[in-house]
Write an enzyme that holds these catalytic residues in place. Structure first.
Site, PDB file in Angstrom:
ATOM      1  N   SER A 143      11.387  -2.781  13.431  1.00 53.03           N
ATOM      2  CA  SER A 143      12.419  -3.161  13.817  1.00 53.03           C
ATOM      3  C   SER A 143      12.464  -4.378  14.472  1.00 53.03           C
ATOM      4  CB  SER A 143      13.540  -2.234  14.277  1.00 53.03           C
ATOM      5  OG  SER A 143      14.755  -2.967  14.946  1.00 53.03           O
ATOM      6  N   ASP A 164       3.756 -15.434  17.504  1.00 51.46           N
ATOM      7  CA  ASP A 164       2.568 -15.523  17.521  1.00 51.46           C
ATOM      8  C   ASP A 164       1.934 -16.685  16.709  1.00 51.46           C
ATOM      9  OD1 ASP A 164       2.995 -14.794  14.942  1.00 51.46           O
ATOM     10  OD2 ASP A 164       1.959 -12.983  14.730  1.00 51.46           O
ATOM     11  N   ASP A 165       2.873 -17.453  15.998  1.00 49.67           N
ATOM     12  CA  ASP A 165       2.616 -18.599  15.399  1.00 49.67           C
ATOM     13  C   ASP A 165       2.811 -19.891  16.032  1.00 49.67           C
ATOM     14  OD1 ASP A 165       5.170 -18.368  14.891  1.00 49.67           O
ATOM     15  OD2 ASP A 165       5.126 -18.098  12.932  1.00 49.67           O
ATOM     16  N   ARG A 255      17.255  -7.855   8.911  1.00 52.66           N
ATOM     17  CA  ARG A 255      15.986  -8.329   9.284  1.00 52.66           C
ATOM     18  C   ARG A 255      15.966  -9.827   9.982  1.00 52.66           C
ATOM     19  NH1 ARG A 255      11.979  -5.551   8.979  1.00 52.66           N
ATOM     20  NH2 ARG A 255      10.556  -7.401   9.270  1.00 52.66           N
ATOM     21  N   ASP A 259      17.347 -12.612  17.782  1.00 49.63           N
ATOM     22  CA  ASP A 259      17.461 -14.050  18.837  1.00 49.63           C
ATOM     23  C   ASP A 259      19.088 -14.392  19.094  1.00 49.63           C
ATOM     24  OD1 ASP A 259      17.580 -14.640  16.183  1.00 49.63           O
ATOM     25  OD2 ASP A 259      16.115 -16.434  16.204  1.00 49.63           O
ATOM     26  N   SER A 290      12.759 -19.556   8.563  1.00 46.46           N
ATOM     27  CA  SER A 290      13.764 -20.542   8.674  1.00 46.46           C
ATOM     28  C   SER A 290      13.487 -21.307   7.424  1.00 46.46           C
ATOM     29  CB  SER A 290      13.334 -21.112   9.923  1.00 46.46           C
ATOM     30  OG  SER A 290      12.220 -21.645  10.044  1.00 46.46           O
TER      31      SER A 290
END
Ligand SMILES: *[C@@H]1O[C@H](CO)[C@@H](O)[C@H](O)[C@H]1NC(C)=O
Length: 331
Positions: A143, A164-165, A255, A259, A290
Site C-alpha cells: 500500500s 528511490d529514483d 494507488r 503525497d 506522473s
C-alpha cells in the site's frame, strides 16, 4: 509614522512592479529565457566545492548539543535494487544523515546480497565516527500508505522522505535540512505543486491540481511532494493513527495521492504553507506515474475528495522559495 508611510509606499511600488512583471506574458518569457541562459552560464562556472559529494560545509555543533540529531532517510522502493543501491551509496556520504529506513513492500524479503551490499556501503562511509543505522521496514501488504508508517525508536526528529529514483546532491539536502530546522512543523521540499479554484465549474468548492508548469506560470505553490521532502516524524503517526481512515483507504485503492494526503495533513495541522527549497534534481530511474496520461485528472479528483473529507480546503499557497545565498549573484 513617517517610516510606516514610507514603507507602505515602497511596498506599493514593489507590488506595482510585481504586477507589471507578472501581467505581461512576454515579460515572463523573456525572463524565462534569461534564466535559462543564466543557468547555462552558472552550470559551467559552478566551482567544484558546490558540487555533490564534495560539500562538507555542514559543521557539527558543539558536543552535548541535543538538537544535533541529524535526519532519518525514509526511502520508498519497489523492485529496483540497482536504484536503491545507487541512492543509498550517495546519501550515506551526506553529513547530516543519522539513519536509513527502507520501506519494503515487495512480496519477497530483501535478498542477502542486497543487505550485505548496503551494510558494506554504510560501514565504508561511516566517517566522523558516526555510525549510520540501516533498517528495512518490511510490509506484508503493498500500500502507498506504507511509506508513512510510524517508525518506533527514531532518534532524529527530522524525516527526509525520498523516492528511490531521484538523487539530490548533499549540498541541496543540507540546505533543505537547515530550512526545516528553522521551521520544524513545516513540510520542506524540492518538488512544488499547486491547487486553485476551478472557475469553469461555477462552483467555489471545486479545485484543480497543477504540476510543474502551473507552478512556474503562477509563481505560487501550495504543496511539496513527499518524494523529496523533510518533515517532522510526528506526522508519520498522525498520518497512520489520526488521519481519517477513509483517506488512507482511498490512496490504497487508487494507488495514488498519498503525497497529497500528507500535504493536506500538515497544512491542516499548521495552517501554513510548505517551503520550497531550490535543489538540483538528478533522475536516475525511468519516468514514473506522473508521465502517464490522465495523471492530472486523477490528482484533481484526489484534491476534491480530500477537501470533502476535511470539510474545507486546508492547503495554503505561497510564493516563497529558499535558495542558497552562496549561489545567488544579485541581492
Ligand atoms: C484538522 O485540524 C483540526 C485542528 O487542529 C483538527 O481538530 C482536525 O481533526 C483536523 N482534521 C483532520 C481531518 O485531521
Amino acid at each position: 509614522m513617517r517610516t510606516s508611510m514610507l514603507n507602505r509606499r515602497t511596498e506599493q511600488r514593489f507590488r506595482q512592479l510585481a504586477i507589471t512583471a507578472v501581467g505581461s506574458i512576454k515579460m515572463r518569457l523573456i525572463l524565462g529565457c534569461f534564466t535559462v541562459a543564466m543557468l547555462f552560464v552558472l552550470a559551467n562556472r559552478t566551482p567544484s566545492y558546490l558540487g555533490w559529494d564534495t560539500d562538507r560545509s555542514f559543521a557539527p555543533e558543539s558536543p552535548g548539543s541535543t538538537s544535533r540529531k541529524g535526519y532519518a532517510l525514509l526511502i520508498n522502493t519497489w523492485k529496483r535494487n540497482d536504484l536503491l543501491k545507487q541512492s543509498i551509496s550517495h546519501y550515506t556520504s551526506c553529513p547530516g544523515l543519522d539513519s536509513i529506513h527502507i520501506v519494503w513492500s515487495e512480496p519477497d524479503a530483501p535478498s542477502d546480497s542486497l543487505v550485505k551490499f548496503l551494510n558494506l556501503v554504510i560501514q565504508s562511509k561511516a566517517n566522523n565516527g558516526r555510525q549510520i543505522e540501516l533498517k528495512f521496514d518490511i510490509n506484508k501488504e503493498d500500500s502507498l500508505n506504507n511509506r508513512f508508517k510510524e517508525i518506533k525508536d527514531l532518534k532524529a526528529d527530522a524525516v527526509f522522505s525520498i523516492d528511490d529514483d531521484i538523487i539530490f546532491p548533499c549540498s541541496s539536502v543540507e540546505l533543505a535540512y537547515s530550512v526545516w530546522r528553522s521551521a520544524p512543523d513545516a513540510m520542506v521540499g524540492f518538488v512544488p505543486r499547486i491547487h486553485w479554484i476551478d472557475q469553469s465549474k461555477g462552483n467555489v468548492n471545486q479545485y484543480m491540481y497543477g504540476g510543474w508548469w502551473s507552478v512556474w506560470w503562477m509563481g505560487r505553490y501550495s504543496m511539496v511532494l513527499s518524494k523529496a521532502a523533510f518533515f517532522h516524524k510526528k506526522y508519520l503517526s498522525l498520518y497512520t493513527n489520526e488521519m481519517p481512515s477513509s483517506i488512507r483507504e482511498y490512496t490504497t485503492k487508487n494507488r495514488n495521492c498519498e503525497d497529497i494526503a500528507m500535504s493536506f495533513l500538515v497544512a491542516n495541522a499548521t495552517g501554513a504553507p510548505p517551503i520550497w527549497v531550490k535543489g538540483k534534481i538528478y533522475e536516475i530511474g525511468s519516468t514514473g506515474i506522473s508521465s502517464i496520461s490522465g495523471h492530472t485528472e486523477k490528482r484533481t479528483q484526489c484534491v476534491n475528495r480530500f477537501v470533502a473529507e476535511y470539510g474545507h480546503m486546508p492547503l495554503v499557497s505561497t510564493s516563497v522559495k529558499a535558495v542558497d545565498s552562496r549561489e545567488t549573484w544579485f541581492w
